[in-house]
Design a protein around this motif. Structure first.
Motif, short mmCIF file in Angstrom:
data_model
loop_
_atom_site.label_atom_id
_atom_site.label_comp_id
_atom_site.label_asym_id
_atom_site.label_seq_id
_atom_site.Cartn_x
_atom_site.Cartn_y
_atom_site.Cartn_z
N SER A 176 0.84 -1.21 0.00
CA SER A 176 0.00 0.00 0.00
C SER A 176 0.87 1.25 0.00
O SER A 176 0.37 2.35 -0.20
N TYR A 177 2.16 1.08 0.26
CA TYR A 177 3.13 2.18 0.36
C TYR A 177 2.85 3.12 1.53
O TYR A 177 3.36 4.23 1.59
N ALA A 210 -4.40 -1.81 0.02
CA ALA A 210 -3.72 -1.58 -1.25
C ALA A 210 -4.71 -1.49 -2.40
O ALA A 210 -4.58 -0.62 -3.28
N THR A 234 -2.96 0.60 -5.83
CA THR A 234 -1.56 0.26 -6.16
C THR A 234 -1.51 -1.03 -6.99
O THR A 234 -2.50 -1.74 -7.11
N PRO A 272 4.26 -4.73 -6.67
CA PRO A 272 4.46 -3.39 -6.11
C PRO A 272 5.77 -2.76 -6.59
O PRO A 272 6.73 -3.48 -6.90
N ARG A 273 5.74 -1.45 -6.60
CA ARG A 273 6.90 -0.72 -7.14
C ARG A 273 8.18 -1.10 -6.39
O ARG A 273 8.18 -1.34 -5.18
#
Ligand code: G6P
Length: 606
Positions: free
Chosen positions: A488-489, A586, A591, A596-597
């Motif tokens: 989810s950053y 997330a 995202t 994920p990045r």
């Protein structure tokens, strides 16, 4: 993991069943069998070992039926012999089954008292006799199954055919997936779409609690309450194992939902569930001679190792040292002879973990690895390999691999406890039973996923989230925080609840959600004090617990209600809400959940 297939066909189906089973070989098995309805009677062929043995049997004694079920079995209750291989049958009913029937002992005793004679040591056979008993009482097949399903407890999938009913198959899903394939004048059943790929790409996935009545031209699906339901027909792209998400939006969701099944499968590799004993494969390592254990891993696998430290020290009284591999490899840790060095890795290729393994080997340690990829470098360079049978994990954020790592490490901890003489047979049975019940508890939890969607709305607004846990729940809190930040950053940190006062409490205000992992164990009251400290500063408490929120004695903004489980197995089940919190947050944030990045699934560089 056992494999299930079924065909309502236009021609003899036995060889097609074997073909479909071959596509499930990746799940692992130790015996196989098929049964068909032939001139109104049930006939079956079974064989120990690989599918070619079953094929040889079918060549010398063919089956002509156009309606049939097939199975690859991974032994759980009873040895991998022909007698225990599926399908199991009475004169009226034949059943293939994947998963665990937890209450089979009680059912078996009841049915034996009524005169039913059991021919195997399996839990599955109780289902056969239960349905037969209902039919003997005058019910038709559909009603007999409906009544029987209500009496079964556990996480399982079933495929059922009946003598005298050439155009009928019943399927039931409760914890283990099942897919129905639509053909032209034919109908198929499979543990997954991959098994059905040669026949059809039109797939209907049963949902949790569903059961289905199939004929060659029609499907009727009922939910757990018995109401008729419609489930969509989807186009499967199962030609490659790696691209099939089933009916899930993301691989991560699919992998979270696979946990009841893959944990059962993994446990069945290490446990004799019928006897309530750990049955470890030959390791070539004398467990009773181990005086020290060191564990090394990265990321989520490291947290699995951290849980194992609590288990091993508690159950076997053996000191355990644990470090992240990137630190371990350069720290020049002294390693005395007689030590077991344990490496945990989903991929089996993580560069730092591998380097640490080589360091431990050079320092005279016995090397054991818990890996999901058996052909990996870490597996190849180990003295003993303890596989997790999670199947391929595609989502970068590890979920099912983590809980399967915990399942293996739990079994290893019991084995070490027994070898060191610190636990007796009764304690072992108690701990094994706690593990056997897990898949069912997890599937119940997964049914209430909507709660996590609601929670995601609150977490999605936060800048920072704190996770707290004490004792064996501490690594679970760490894993929860890692999951959330990975996908989810949102900035998230896990802390030992007792450390709250030594720093993190400075961060608490009314904008900070605090997820507290607090099963009602012997440390619960201590964690309650920490919750109160958070509440006093306006922190938004999310209480993940089997205890009533009133027991917190402070304001709890959200309560994730957990089942009552044995404290030993709690980390496996408390890991699931950690995953669901992260996943739904997330998804809400939009995202890239599966990729994920900046993250990689397998980190083969330092
Ligand atoms: C990467 C992955 C994590 C994983 C870690 C260790 O960081 O994104 O999910 O836990 O590597 O990987 P391994 O394959 O050794 O378990």
């Amino acid at each position: 993991m056992c494999g299930i297939v079924g065909i309502l066909g236009a021609k003899p189906v036995a060889l097609d069943l074997v073909d479909a089973l071959r596509r499930l070989e990746y799940r692992g098995y130790d015996s196989a069998g098929v049964a068909t309805v032939e001139n109104g009677h049930l006939e079956r062929r079974r064989a120990e070992g690989k599918l070619r043995n079953l094929e040889t049997r079918l060549q010398s004694e063919p089956l002509a039926g156009h309606t049939g079920i097939g199975h690859t079995r991974w032994a759980t209750h009873g040895k991998p012999t022909e007698r225990n291989a599926h399908p199991h049958m009475s004169g009226r009913v034949s059943v293939v089954h994947n998963g665990i029937i937890e209450n089979y002992r009680d059912l078996k005793a009841e049915l034996q008292a009524k005169g039913h004679v059991f021919a195997s040591d399996t839990d599955t056979e109780a289902v056969v006799h239960l349905i037969t008993d209902e039919m003997d009482a005058g019910h038709g097949p559909v009603e007999a199954v409906r009544r029987s399903l209500k009496r079964l407890s556990g996480a399982f999938a079933l495929g059922i055919i009946f003598a005298g009913h050439d155009d009928l198959m019943i399927a039931a899903r409760q914890g283990s997936p099942l897919a129905i394939g639509h053909g032209k004048g034919e109908m198929y059943l499979g543990s997954d779409a991959i098994a059905l790929a040669p026949f059809t790409s039109e797939i209907t996935y049963l949902e949790e609690g569903d059961w289905a009545v199939l004929s060659r031209t029609k499907i009727e699906i009922f939910d757990r309450n018995g109401g008729a339901v419609q489930r969509p027909v989807t186009k499967s792209i199962a030609s490659s194992l790696l691209v099939d998400k089933g009916n899930h939006r993301h691989f991560m969701a699919k992998e979270i939902h696979e946990q009841p099944e893959v944990i059962s499968h993994t446990l069945s590799h290490y446990l004799d569930m019928g006897e309530g004993r750990v049955q470890f494969p030959e390791l070539g390592i004398d467990l009773s001679a181990i005086t020290r254990v060191s564990i090394s891993a990265c990321g989520t696998a490291y947290y699995a190792g951290l849980v194992a430290k609590y288990w091993i020290e508690r159950l076997a009284r053996i000191p355990v040292e644990i470090d992240v591999a990137s630190e371990f490899r350069y720290r020049e840790a002294p390693m005395s002879p007689g030590g077991l060095a344990l490496f945990v890795s989903q991929s089996g290729e993580t560069a730092d973990t591998l380097a640490t393994l080589r360091y431990a080997k050079a320092n005279g340690q016995r090397i054991a690895s818990v890996v999901n990829v058996r052909t990996s470098t870490i597996a190849r360079e180990s003295d003993a390999v303890l596989p997790t049978l999670a199947g391929p994990e595609i989502g970068v954020a590890s979920t099912k691999a983590f809980t399967c790592q915990l399942a293996v490490l739990a079994c290893l901890s019991i084995a070490l406890g027994r070898a060191s003489g610190h636990i007796d047979a009764a304690k072992e049975r108690e701990l094994v039973q706690a593990l056997v019940e897990l898949p069912r508890h997890i599937s119940v939890l997964l049914r209430n996923e909507h709660k996590f969607e609601e929670l995601a709305h609150a977490l999605g607004k936060a800048r920072d989230v704190i996770y707290l846990g004490r004792g064996i729940s501490y690594p679970v809190a760490l894993e929860g925080a890692l999951k959330l930040k990975e996908i989810s950053y949102i900035h998230a940190e896990g802390y030992a609840a007792g450390e709250l006062k030594h720093g993190p409490i400075a961060l608490i205000d009314e904008n900070v959600p605090v997820v507290v992992v607090c099963p009602k164990d012997e440390l619960f009251d201590k964690t309650v004090s920490n919750m109160q400290e958070v509440a006093a500063r306006g922190g938004q408490i999310v209480m993940v617990s089997n205890a009533d929120p009133d027991e917190a004695g402070c304001k709890v903004v959200s309560h994730i209600e957990m089942p009552d489980v044995h404290p030993f197995s709690a980390p496996l089940i408390y890991a699931v809400p950690m995953q669901l919190i992260a996943y739904h947050t997330a998804v809400l944030m939009g995202t890239d959940v599966d990729q994920p990045r900046n993250l990689a699934k397998s980190v083969t560089v330092e």
